[in-house]
Write a protein that holds these residues in place. Structure first.
Motif, PDB file in Angstrom:
ATOM      1  N   GLY A  77       2.366   9.016   7.688  1.00  0.00           N
ATOM      2  CA  GLY A  77       3.522   8.222   7.294  1.00  0.00           C
ATOM      3  C   GLY A  77       4.122   7.428   8.439  1.00  0.00           C
ATOM      4  N   THR A  78       5.303   6.850   8.207  1.00  0.00           N
ATOM      5  CA  THR A  78       5.939   5.938   9.153  1.00  0.00           C
ATOM      6  C   THR A  78       6.259   6.590  10.498  1.00  0.00           C
ATOM      7  N   ASN A  79       6.521   7.918  10.497  1.00  0.00           N
ATOM      8  CA  ASN A  79       6.849   8.614  11.748  1.00  0.00           C
ATOM      9  C   ASN A  79       5.634   9.254  12.417  1.00  0.00           C
ATOM     10  N   GLY A  80       4.448   8.915  11.948  1.00  0.00           N
ATOM     11  CA  GLY A  80       3.231   9.468  12.549  1.00  0.00           C
ATOM     12  C   GLY A  80       2.932  10.892  12.104  1.00  0.00           C
ATOM     13  N   GLU A  81       3.690  11.373  11.124  1.00  0.00           N
ATOM     14  CA  GLU A  81       3.447  12.739  10.639  1.00  0.00           C
ATOM     15  C   GLU A  81       2.556  12.726   9.404  1.00  0.00           C
ATOM     16  N   ALA A  82       1.852  13.860   9.199  1.00  0.00           N
ATOM     17  CA  ALA A  82       0.917  13.941   8.081  1.00  0.00           C
ATOM     18  C   ALA A  82       1.625  14.378   6.799  1.00  0.00           C
ATOM     19  N   THR A  83       1.147  13.862   5.678  1.00  0.00           N
ATOM     20  CA  THR A  83       1.696  14.256   4.373  1.00  0.00           C
ATOM     21  C   THR A  83       1.296  15.691   4.047  1.00  0.00           C
ATOM     22  N   THR A  84       2.005  16.294   3.100  1.00  0.00           N
ATOM     23  CA  THR A  84       1.728  17.678   2.712  1.00  0.00           C
ATOM     24  C   THR A  84       0.390  17.794   1.985  1.00  0.00           C
ATOM     25  N   PHE A  85       0.110  16.803   1.123  1.00  0.00           N
ATOM     26  CA  PHE A  85      -1.093  16.868   0.287  1.00  0.00           C
ATOM     27  C   PHE A  85      -2.011  15.681   0.555  1.00  0.00           C
ATOM     28  N   HIS A  86      -3.194  15.786  -0.008  1.00  0.00           N
ATOM     29  CA  HIS A  86      -4.126  14.655   0.011  1.00  0.00           C
ATOM     30  C   HIS A  86      -3.594  13.579  -0.937  1.00  0.00           C
ATOM     31  N   SER A  87      -3.739  12.326  -0.546  1.00  0.00           N
ATOM     32  CA  SER A  87      -3.316  11.206  -1.395  1.00  0.00           C
ATOM     33  C   SER A  87      -4.078  11.230  -2.723  1.00  0.00           C
ATOM     34  N   MET A  88      -3.474  10.621  -3.743  1.00  0.00           N
ATOM     35  CA  MET A  88      -4.121  10.614  -5.063  1.00  0.00           C
ATOM     36  C   MET A  88      -4.605   9.204  -5.401  1.00  0.00           C
ATOM     37  N   PRO A  89      -5.744   9.106  -6.105  1.00  0.00           N
ATOM     38  CA  PRO A  89      -6.191   7.770  -6.523  1.00  0.00           C
ATOM     39  C   PRO A  89      -5.196   7.195  -7.531  1.00  0.00           C
ATOM     40  N   LEU A  90      -5.037   5.896  -7.559  1.00  0.00           N
ATOM     41  CA  LEU A  90      -4.113   5.265  -8.504  1.00  0.00           C
ATOM     42  C   LEU A  90      -4.883   4.338  -9.432  1.00  0.00           C
ATOM     43  N   PHE A  91      -5.049   4.748 -10.662  1.00  0.00           N
ATOM     44  CA  PHE A  91      -5.560   3.857 -11.712  1.00  0.00           C
ATOM     45  C   PHE A  91      -5.389   4.564 -13.051  1.00  0.00           C
ATOM     46  N   ASN A  92      -5.462   3.781 -14.108  1.00  0.00           N
ATOM     47  CA  ASN A  92      -5.280   4.290 -15.474  1.00  0.00           C
ATOM     48  C   ASN A  92      -3.983   5.086 -15.611  1.00  0.00           C
ATOM     49  N   MET A  93      -2.951   4.653 -14.879  1.00  0.00           N
ATOM     50  CA  MET A  93      -1.661   5.340 -14.941  1.00  0.00           C
ATOM     51  C   MET A  93      -0.935   5.106 -16.259  1.00  0.00           C
ATOM     52  N   ALA A  94      -1.415   4.120 -17.041  1.00  0.00           N
ATOM     53  CA  ALA A  94      -0.814   3.904 -18.366  1.00  0.00           C
ATOM     54  C   ALA A  94      -1.132   5.076 -19.291  1.00  0.00           C
ATOM     55  N   TRP A  95      -2.136   5.889 -18.896  1.00  0.00           N
ATOM     56  CA  TRP A  95      -2.525   7.035 -19.728  1.00  0.00           C
ATOM     57  C   TRP A  95      -2.101   8.366 -19.073  1.00  0.00           C
ATOM     58  N   MET A  96      -1.034   8.334 -18.322  1.00  0.00           N
ATOM     59  CA  MET A  96      -0.513   9.567 -17.689  1.00  0.00           C
ATOM     60  C   MET A  96       0.983   9.622 -17.912  1.00  0.00           C
ATOM     61  N   ASN A  97       1.512  10.827 -17.935  1.00  0.00           N
ATOM     62  CA  ASN A  97       2.956  10.987 -18.111  1.00  0.00           C
ATOM     63  C   ASN A  97       3.638  11.732 -16.978  1.00  0.00           C
ATOM     64  N   GLU A  98       2.873  12.472 -16.165  1.00  0.00           N
ATOM     65  CA  GLU A  98       3.469  13.254 -15.084  1.00  0.00           C
ATOM     66  C   GLU A  98       2.723  12.944 -13.797  1.00  0.00           C
TER      67      GLU A  98
END
Ligand code: HEC
Ligand code: HEC
Length: 354
Positions: A104-125
């Motif tokens: 992230g912006t402060n050079g620190e690592a995120t808690t989880f692995h990033s998620m792919p983004l597509f077909n979000m019209a078929w997701m609710n959560e």
């Protein structure tokens, strides 16, 4: 007389054509006046997909999508102006991140692995633990997350408000120059909804336009039967049931809370969002913590290393014996079928990035 009419009609057509090319607001039907506001954009449902899970009054517009795309790739939304949404969601990785954890912006690592983004019209959560219950709620979170963009919404909005272009772009998209966090989220979501991936051999096969090879057919049978047992959670054209499961990744001692963090319900301990299996070839590493580097490792896990932990899903019927126990040949066949879910056009489509 008739000839004269034809000629004057022709001249009228020419005149209209000239007017059109000279004056962009000229509109012979008088329906699309500039003052009518943004241009509607219709999100197409791919032929073999179910209707999308959107409010029917959800209105996408060309201007809203363009604004969302600009915001998605703009460092302005991060504290140190050094990361944007696309810094952790790369098109070449199907809008996921090849790193186990993103930075992230402060050079620190995120808690989880990033998620792919597509077909979000078929997701609710959204998120691995489902802590966002709508796309808009999700879109508000990365900006303020200290491990991601670490910027208050007050600061984000005043940066955009003072920018030479953004107020005009918000007016074109939403009819107001007064920017707020909800409009930013709405624009980001409009762009995200256009990330549709439905152009794989798997889709061709579902539409009856592709015949599986012998190997792929064996893989298909393993995937969609008790033998491999994948279809229970990764079934349908979407390749996810959009639910949360504990798929037996960890033993009781190592179990991570997952959905439990959101619900506080002990039965949800160790449950994570079922990810899509589309475009896996681009989205390594795998699982919420990016623990597996290859698809082979994932298949080995489901075959031989499933942990029969206290909350393992009842659908993981073979957890008692460490998994579904596939032969090396069956593993190869299963992989060949899963790889049909690859949409190379999606990761190369220049329209999806600025
Ligand atoms: C520093 C890296 C980073 C940045 C910047 C970032 N993300 Fe993410 N994104 C992630 C990670 C990691 C996850 C998974 C996190 C989790 O589940 O807790 C995620 C999850 C998501 C999801 C959930 C997908 C799903 O299927 O549930 C969406 C949507 C998303 N991000 C959109 C965005 C948008 C929009 C922005 C910009 C406003 C953004 N991200 C900025 C790393 C990042
Ligand atoms: C009980 C439901 C369930 C079954 C059955 C199941 N999965 Fe999963 N799968 C999940 C969940 C939940 C995750 C995410 C787990 C996590 O990250 O903690 C997942 C993750 C994955 C991933 C990682 C994807 C990514 O983007 O990180 C792959 C690949 C995968 N499963 C393939 C399979 C295959 C192949 C089978 C059949 C052999 C199968 N799954 C059976 C629920 C299931």
């Amino acid at each position: 007389m008739r000839k004269l009419l034809t000629i004057s009609a022709l001249m009228l057509v020419v005149q209209i054509a000239v007017n059109c090319s000279e004056d962009p607001t000229f509109d012979p039907d008088g329906i699309h006046q500039a003052s009518d506001g943004p241009t509607p954009f219709y999100l197409e449902v791919p032929a073999n997909f179910p209707d999308y899970f959107l409010d029917k009054d959800k209105r996408l517009t060309e201007e809203g999508i363009a604004l969302g795309k600009k915001l998605f790739f703009d460092n302005i939304l991060s504290k140190n102006r050094n990361v944007n949404c696309g810094s952790c969601h790369f098109q070449s990785s199907s809008f996921s991140d090849p790193r186990v954890r993103s930075i992230g912006t402060n050079g620190e690592a995120t808690t989880f692995h990033s998620m792919p983004l597509f077909n979000m019209a078929w997701m609710n959560e959204f998120f691995w633990n489902g802590r966002a219950k709508s796309r808009e709620e999700q879109a508000l979170k990365p900006v303020v997350n200290p491990l991601e963009m670490d910027l208050s919404w007050d600061e984000a909005v005043s940066r955009l408000q003072e920018h030479p272009e953004y107020p005009v772009l918000f007016e074109a998209a939403f009819g107001t120059r007064t920017i707020d966090s909800n409009l930013v989220a709405q624009a980001l979501v409009q762009y995200e909804l256009t990330l549709v991936s439905a152009n794989s051999k798997f889709d061709d096969w579902l539409k009856g336009e592709y015949e599986l090879t012998e190997m792929e057919a064996i893989g298909q049978a393993i995937f969609n039967s008790e033998r491999g047992d994948c279809f229970h959670c990764h079934g349908t054209v979407l390749t996810t049931d959009n639910l949360f499961h504990n798929n037996g990744l960890d033993s009781d001692e190592d179990l991570k809370p997952g959905l439990y963090d959101v619900t506080g319900n002990e039965a949800d301990f160790g449950k994570f969002k079922t990810p899509t299996l589309r475009n896996l070839i681009f989205t390594a590493p795998y699982m919420h913590d990016g623990r597996f580097e290859t698809i082979d490792e994932v298949i080995d896990f489901y075959s031989d290393s499933v942990q029969n932990n206290r909350n393992v899903d009842v659908l993981m019927e073979f957890a008692f014996q460490g998994g579904v126990r596939l032969s090396p040949f069956e593993k190869e066949a299963l992989k060949s079928f899963i790889l049909l879910m690859t949409d190379s056009n999606f990761v190369q489509n220049p329209d999806l990035v600025p």
